[in-house]
Design a protein around this motif. Sequence first.
Motif, PDB file in Angstrom:
ATOM      1  N   PRO A  44     -10.402 -33.944 -35.939  1.00  0.00           N
ATOM      2  CA  PRO A  44     -10.224 -32.611 -36.515  1.00  0.00           C
ATOM      3  C   PRO A  44      -9.597 -31.678 -35.493  1.00  0.00           C
ATOM      4  N   GLU A  45      -8.903 -30.689 -35.977  1.00  0.00           N
ATOM      5  CA  GLU A  45      -8.247 -29.728 -35.098  1.00  0.00           C
ATOM      6  C   GLU A  45      -9.278 -28.992 -34.252  1.00  0.00           C
ATOM      7  N   VAL A  46      -9.011 -28.899 -32.951  1.00  0.00           N
ATOM      8  CA  VAL A  46      -9.894 -28.163 -32.052  1.00  0.00           C
ATOM      9  C   VAL A  46      -9.498 -26.690 -32.114  1.00  0.00           C
ATOM     10  N   ARG A  47     -10.367 -25.908 -32.700  1.00  0.00           N
ATOM     11  CA  ARG A  47     -10.097 -24.481 -32.842  1.00  0.00           C
ATOM     12  C   ARG A  47     -10.913 -23.692 -31.825  1.00  0.00           C
ATOM     13  N   GLU A  48     -10.279 -22.755 -31.199  1.00  0.00           N
ATOM     14  CA  GLU A  48     -10.971 -21.901 -30.238  1.00  0.00           C
ATOM     15  C   GLU A  48     -11.359 -20.610 -30.955  1.00  0.00           C
ATOM     16  N   GLU A  49     -12.616 -20.557 -31.354  1.00  0.00           N
ATOM     17  CA  GLU A  49     -13.097 -19.429 -32.151  1.00  0.00           C
ATOM     18  C   GLU A  49     -14.315 -18.802 -31.491  1.00  0.00           C
ATOM     19  N   PHE A  50     -14.159 -18.450 -30.217  1.00  0.00           N
ATOM     20  CA  PHE A  50     -15.242 -17.784 -29.507  1.00  0.00           C
ATOM     21  C   PHE A  50     -15.465 -16.396 -30.102  1.00  0.00           C
ATOM     22  N   PRO A  51     -16.718 -15.911 -30.106  1.00  0.00           N
ATOM     23  CA  PRO A  51     -17.931 -16.536 -29.578  1.00  0.00           C
ATOM     24  C   PRO A  51     -18.553 -17.527 -30.563  1.00  0.00           C
ATOM     25  N   TYR A  52     -19.289 -18.495 -30.003  1.00  0.00           N
ATOM     26  CA  TYR A  52     -20.093 -19.417 -30.791  1.00  0.00           C
ATOM     27  C   TYR A  52     -21.537 -18.949 -30.689  1.00  0.00           C
ATOM     28  N   VAL A  53     -22.119 -18.577 -31.817  1.00  0.00           N
ATOM     29  CA  VAL A  53     -23.371 -17.824 -31.820  1.00  0.00           C
ATOM     30  C   VAL A  53     -24.470 -18.622 -32.504  1.00  0.00           C
ATOM     31  N   ARG A  54     -25.651 -18.584 -31.912  1.00  0.00           N
ATOM     32  CA  ARG A  54     -26.829 -19.208 -32.497  1.00  0.00           C
ATOM     33  C   ARG A  54     -27.998 -18.230 -32.372  1.00  0.00           C
ATOM     34  N   GLU A  55     -28.794 -18.089 -33.425  1.00  0.00           N
ATOM     35  CA  GLU A  55     -29.978 -17.228 -33.403  1.00  0.00           C
ATOM     36  C   GLU A  55     -31.202 -18.036 -33.799  1.00  0.00           C
ATOM     37  N   GLY A  56     -32.342 -17.688 -33.217  1.00  0.00           N
ATOM     38  CA  GLY A  56     -33.585 -18.358 -33.579  1.00  0.00           C
ATOM     39  C   GLY A  56     -34.695 -17.975 -32.626  1.00  0.00           C
ATOM     40  N   ARG A  57     -35.860 -18.564 -32.870  1.00  0.00           N
ATOM     41  CA  ARG A  57     -37.032 -18.260 -32.062  1.00  0.00           C
ATOM     42  C   ARG A  57     -37.140 -19.260 -30.912  1.00  0.00           C
ATOM     43  N   ILE A  58     -37.401 -18.754 -29.718  1.00  0.00           N
ATOM     44  CA  ILE A  58     -37.516 -19.611 -28.544  1.00  0.00           C
ATOM     45  C   ILE A  58     -38.933 -19.551 -27.982  1.00  0.00           C
ATOM     46  N   PHE A  59     -39.303 -20.609 -27.257  1.00  0.00           N
ATOM     47  CA  PHE A  59     -40.598 -20.657 -26.584  1.00  0.00           C
ATOM     48  C   PHE A  59     -40.538 -19.868 -25.285  1.00  0.00           C
ATOM     49  N   GLN A  60     -41.565 -19.035 -25.045  1.00  0.00           N
ATOM     50  CA  GLN A  60     -41.713 -18.325 -23.778  1.00  0.00           C
ATOM     51  C   GLN A  60     -43.015 -18.765 -23.121  1.00  0.00           C
ATOM     52  N   ASP A  61     -43.057 -18.732 -21.786  1.00  0.00           N
ATOM     53  CA  ASP A  61     -44.248 -19.211 -21.090  1.00  0.00           C
ATOM     54  C   ASP A  61     -45.464 -18.337 -21.331  1.00  0.00           C
ATOM     55  N   THR A  62     -45.271 -17.099 -21.779  1.00  0.00           N
ATOM     56  CA  THR A  62     -46.407 -16.208 -22.057  1.00  0.00           C
ATOM     57  C   THR A  62     -46.885 -16.304 -23.499  1.00  0.00           C
ATOM     58  N   GLY A  63     -46.177 -17.062 -24.331  1.00  0.00           N
ATOM     59  CA  GLY A  63     -46.529 -17.121 -25.748  1.00  0.00           C
ATOM     60  C   GLY A  63     -45.922 -16.006 -26.573  1.00  0.00           C
ATOM     61  N   GLN A  64     -45.172 -15.086 -25.924  1.00  0.00           N
ATOM     62  CA  GLN A  64     -44.488 -14.037 -26.678  1.00  0.00           C
ATOM     63  C   GLN A  64     -43.155 -14.593 -27.204  1.00  0.00           C
ATOM     64  N   ASP A  65     -43.257 -15.626 -28.003  1.00  0.00           N
ATOM     65  CA  ASP A  65     -42.062 -16.285 -28.520  1.00  0.00           C
ATOM     66  C   ASP A  65     -41.275 -15.313 -29.381  1.00  0.00           C
ATOM     67  N   THR A  66     -40.018 -15.194 -29.077  1.00  0.00           N
ATOM     68  CA  THR A  66     -39.232 -14.117 -29.656  1.00  0.00           C
ATOM     69  C   THR A  66     -37.933 -14.634 -30.252  1.00  0.00           C
ATOM     70  N   GLU A  67     -37.362 -13.844 -31.139  1.00  0.00           N
ATOM     71  CA  GLU A  67     -36.047 -14.151 -31.700  1.00  0.00           C
ATOM     72  C   GLU A  67     -34.979 -13.794 -30.672  1.00  0.00           C
ATOM     73  N   MET A  68     -34.030 -14.704 -30.499  1.00  0.00           N
ATOM     74  CA  MET A  68     -32.987 -14.512 -29.509  1.00  0.00           C
ATOM     75  C   MET A  68     -31.634 -14.849 -30.122  1.00  0.00           C
ATOM     76  N   ARG A  69     -30.608 -14.116 -29.707  1.00  0.00           N
ATOM     77  CA  ARG A  69     -29.230 -14.440 -30.055  1.00  0.00           C
ATOM     78  C   ARG A  69     -28.535 -14.951 -28.804  1.00  0.00           C
ATOM     79  N   PHE A  70     -27.971 -16.155 -28.901  1.00  0.00           N
ATOM     80  CA  PHE A  70     -27.275 -16.771 -27.769  1.00  0.00           C
ATOM     81  C   PHE A  70     -25.826 -16.953 -28.171  1.00  0.00           C
ATOM     82  N   SER A  71     -24.901 -16.426 -27.380  1.00  0.00           N
ATOM     83  CA  SER A  71     -23.476 -16.465 -27.719  1.00  0.00           C
ATOM     84  C   SER A  71     -22.685 -17.055 -26.564  1.00  0.00           C
TER      85      SER A  71
END
Length: 533
Positions: A44-71
Motif C-alpha cells: 500500500p502507498e506510504v502516506r505521510e499524514e502526521f500527526p498520528y494520534v492515539r487516545e486512551g487510559r494509561i496505567f500510572q504507578d499511583t493508581g491515578q490512571d488517566t486519559e492521555m492523548r499521544f501524538s
Amino acid sequence: MVRKTPLAAAALMVSGSLLLSGCTVTADISDWWSETFGDASGPPEVREEFPYVREGRIFQDTGQDTEMRFSVTGLERTDEYTVMYYEITYLDDFSGPNRNLSMAHTLVDPLTGRVYRQFLDENGLKYGSESPNQDGLYPVHDGVTNEYVRYFPRIPDEVRQVTFVGSGLGAMTGIPIQDVEEERPDPESPNGPDHLSLDDPPPSGENLTFANRRPDGDAVADEGWVQSFVDSEIASTTRDGDREIISLHSDVMFEFDRSDLTEEAEEVVRRAATSLAANVDPDEPTITIIGHTDGIGDDAYNDRLSVQRAESVRDLLAEEIGPGFTLEVEGRGKKEPIAREGGPDDEQARARNRRVEFSYIFNDTTEATEEEEYDDDGLNTAQRNVTWPAPYDDDPGSVVAEREQDGIRLEVYPLRRDGAYVIGTVALTNTTDAPLIPEMGGSDVVAGGPEQFSKGTLGGFQLFEPESGLVRYVAQMDFGEGRYSSFAEEVHVLQPGNTYNLVAVFPAPATSVEELTLRAGPFGEFEEVPVEY
C-alpha cells in the motif's frame, strides 16, 4: 545479532505526572495482496499524514490512571539517528508525581522483526528533551501539551514504515520514516523549567517545551529482534533474528531411555531435511543438531543420552539432505530446560524438555511454496508468513466477543496483520467498585508450555489454528544477554469503572487463515476471531 549500540536500552516513558521458511515480501505476497485487495501489485502507498494520534487510559504507578492523548508528530532519519517527535496531553485531572507504567518506547520493523530502543546515558536518562531537574521527571499540567524529542539508532534505509509501542495505548502501526538532511531546530526558549509548580501553569494555548540533548559518547541504545514461538504436537519452532531453531519433540522421536529413532521419527526427519535443504543460508550452511533430556537422572547419564539421540538424528539427516552442509552435534543433557519441571504439569514439562533441535541461520531470500507446507505433520510450525506493514489506524474495530469473570469484563477485537505478525487487541474493564489485580494466566495455565513465552500478565494468551493444530504464543523482544521483553502491554491494577485497551503480538499465520481461536488464559477460548489486514 543482538547488541547494545553505542551512539546508536530504553527506559520507561516517565512523565511527572518462526521459522523454517524465511520467506520475503516479494511476488508471493504481492499476488496475495492483489487477490485480496484488487489490482494493486505491491505494498500500500506510504502516506505521510502526521500527526498520528492515539487516545486512551494509561496505567500510572499511583493508581491515578488517566486519559492521555499521544501524538507522533514526526519520525525522521538523519545520517546519524532516527529522531522521533511526539506530544503528550493528559486529559483528566491528577496530582503529584506519577510515572507512566507503559513498556519502553520501541520501534519495530514488522517485516524483519528488528527492534530499536532509545539512546540512554550511563545514568539511564534519555537523550532528547531534558528533564528540568535531571531526574527523569517532567512538569505536567491538566490540558497542557508537552512536546518531546527522542533519539533511536539509525534504522536501515530500506525500512519505510515501523510499528511504535510504548505509549501505553497499544501498537501504532504504519508510522512512516521521513528522510531528512538535518534535524529540526531545537526549541528557541524552552519553557518547561519555568512551570514546575502546579500553581504556575503556562498561559492558555501554550505548549511546554524542553532543552534538547543530543546523544554523545556515553550514549547507548538496545537493538534486538522479535523472537517468535509456534508449537504443534510434533515440533515447535523459535525464530530469533537470523537464527531458527526447530525442536522435534522426543516423545515422537524415541522410546523411553532409547536413542534409536522410531519409524515415525524417521519420516519426520526426512521431511525436515527437505525444508532444511531449501532454507539454510547457503553462505552459512552449518546445521547444529542438539539433544536435550528431562531432569530425571544424573548429569553424566543425560549428557551421554542427549549426544546419542542427536547423533541418531544427524546420521539420518546426512543421508537425506545431501552434500553441501556441515552437520554438528551437541548434547546438552538437562542443562537447558524450556519448561519448569516439578509443578502440577510435571509430565508435560518433562516431555517438552526431551527434544532434539536443528539450529541454523536461515536464507532470508527463500519464498514459501505449496510443496513446503506441511499441514499434515505439524512441521509447518516453522513457516514465516509475511504481509505488508499494516497502515495506521486508531480504530481497533468492533468488539467480536466478550466475557466477564471475577468482576473483570474482557472484550476482544479483530486480529490485525502487520508484516510478519498479528496484533491482538483486548479491552479490560473493572466492573466493581474496588481496585482489582487481574489473574490473566501465564505459565501456570499453559501445561508444559515454554516458560519464557508464558511470562508476563498476557503470557497465558495464545492463538490456536483449529485446522492445523498450530499454537502461536505471544512474541518476545530479545535484547541479548538473557534480557527479554514481552511484546505485549503489561496489565497492572485496574481501577474501579476504568477500561484499558491492551495489545499482544503473535507470529502471523498463513495469509489464507481468516479466523483463529484466542486462548485468553482464565477467560477461556474465543473461537472464530477474524484476522484482518
